[in-house]
Design an enzyme around this catalytic site. Structure first.
Site, short mmCIF file in Angstrom:
data_model
loop_
_atom_site.label_atom_id
_atom_site.label_comp_id
_atom_site.label_asym_id
_atom_site.label_seq_id
_atom_site.Cartn_x
_atom_site.Cartn_y
_atom_site.Cartn_z
N CYS A 1 -2.35 -4.62 -5.68
CA CYS A 1 -2.90 -5.87 -5.13
C CYS A 1 -1.88 -7.01 -5.27
O CYS A 1 -1.02 -6.99 -6.16
CB CYS A 1 -4.16 -6.28 -5.89
SG CYS A 1 -5.57 -5.20 -5.63
N CYS B 1 -7.96 -6.57 -11.05
CA CYS B 1 -7.07 -7.74 -11.20
C CYS B 1 -7.68 -8.79 -12.11
O CYS B 1 -6.94 -9.48 -12.83
CB CYS B 1 -6.75 -8.33 -9.82
SG CYS B 1 -5.64 -7.27 -8.87
N GLU C 1 -2.39 -9.92 -6.44
CA GLU C 1 -2.52 -10.61 -7.73
C GLU C 1 -1.69 -9.92 -8.80
O GLU C 1 -0.96 -10.56 -9.56
CB GLU C 1 -3.99 -10.63 -8.18
CG GLU C 1 -4.91 -11.44 -7.28
CD GLU C 1 -5.52 -10.65 -6.14
OE1 GLU C 1 -4.88 -9.69 -5.66
OE2 GLU C 1 -6.63 -10.99 -5.73
N GLU D 1 0.83 -1.21 0.00
CA GLU D 1 0.00 0.00 0.00
C GLU D 1 0.86 1.25 0.00
O GLU D 1 2.08 1.18 0.10
CB GLU D 1 -0.93 -0.06 1.22
CG GLU D 1 -1.82 -1.29 1.17
CD GLU D 1 -2.82 -1.41 2.30
OE1 GLU D 1 -2.62 -0.78 3.35
OE2 GLU D 1 -3.80 -2.15 2.11
N1 THU Z 1 -6.37 -6.55 -2.14
C1 THU Z 1 -5.60 -7.48 -2.78
O1 THU Z 1 -4.37 -7.44 -2.71
N2 THU Z 1 -6.23 -8.44 -3.50
C2 THU Z 1 -7.59 -8.65 -3.50
O2 THU Z 1 -8.05 -9.60 -4.11
C3 THU Z 1 -8.46 -7.72 -2.76
C4 THU Z 1 -7.81 -6.50 -2.24
C5 THU Z 1 -5.70 -5.57 -1.26
C6 THU Z 1 -5.73 -4.14 -1.67
C7 THU Z 1 -5.55 -3.46 -0.32
O3 THU Z 1 -4.17 -3.43 0.02
C8 THU Z 1 -6.25 -4.38 0.67
O4 THU Z 1 -6.31 -5.63 0.01
C9 THU Z 1 -7.65 -3.92 1.07
O5 THU Z 1 -8.41 -3.60 -0.05
#
Ligand code: THU
Length: 122
Positions: free
Chosen positions: A48, A84, A50, A39
């Site tokens: 994310c 994603c 993925e 983040e």
């Molecule tokens: N996030 C992911 O990394 N993958 C997902 O499939 C859903 C969301 C992350 C983004 C952010 O850092 C945190 O999860 C909350 O949204």
């Protein structure tokens, strides 16, 4: 793959959401690559898990992904966000792409087509 996703989720950088995610992609070569979410204080710059795993695969010369496993310690059945899903679509193998999630009792397998029907492609 779920075990690798769980392992890499421990490296997630999530000071704002406190929502760690790990992902592991399996490519047509047979190689796997992992990624976690990271983040930023400018929230929209968050990457994310993925997309991090997909980017690592591409950086290693991969173009075709057969499957992705996703794990979050905070949520059962954590499926990929819409962005994603679209990025996964770009690199799906000729036989499609399976999305594997961890559930309370085991695992669930979706096809990307199920999760992203009628998708945009050039
Ligand atoms: N996030 C992911 O990394 N993958 C997902 O499939 C859903 C969301 C992350 C983004 C952010 O850092 C945190 O999860 C909350 O949204």
């Amino acid at each position: 793959m779920l075990q690798l996703a769980e392992q890499v989720s421990k490296n997630a950088y999530v000071p704002y959401s406190k929502f760690p995610v790990g992902a592991c992609v399996l490519c047509e070569s047979g190689n796997t690559y992992t990624g976690c979410n990271f983040e930023n204080s400018s929230f929209g710059l968050t990457i994310c898990a993925e997309r991090n795993a997909i980017g690592t695969a591409v950086a290693n010369g991969e173009k075709k992904i057969k499957a992705i496993a996703i794990f979050s310690p905070n949520m059962a059945n954590c499926t990929p966000c819409g962005a994603c899903r679209q990025v996964l679509n770009e690199f799906k193998s000729g036989e499609g792409l399976d999305v594997i999630t961890k559930t309370e009792g085991g695992m669930r397998v979706y096809t990307l087509n199920e999760l992203l029907p009628e998708c945009f492609e050039l």
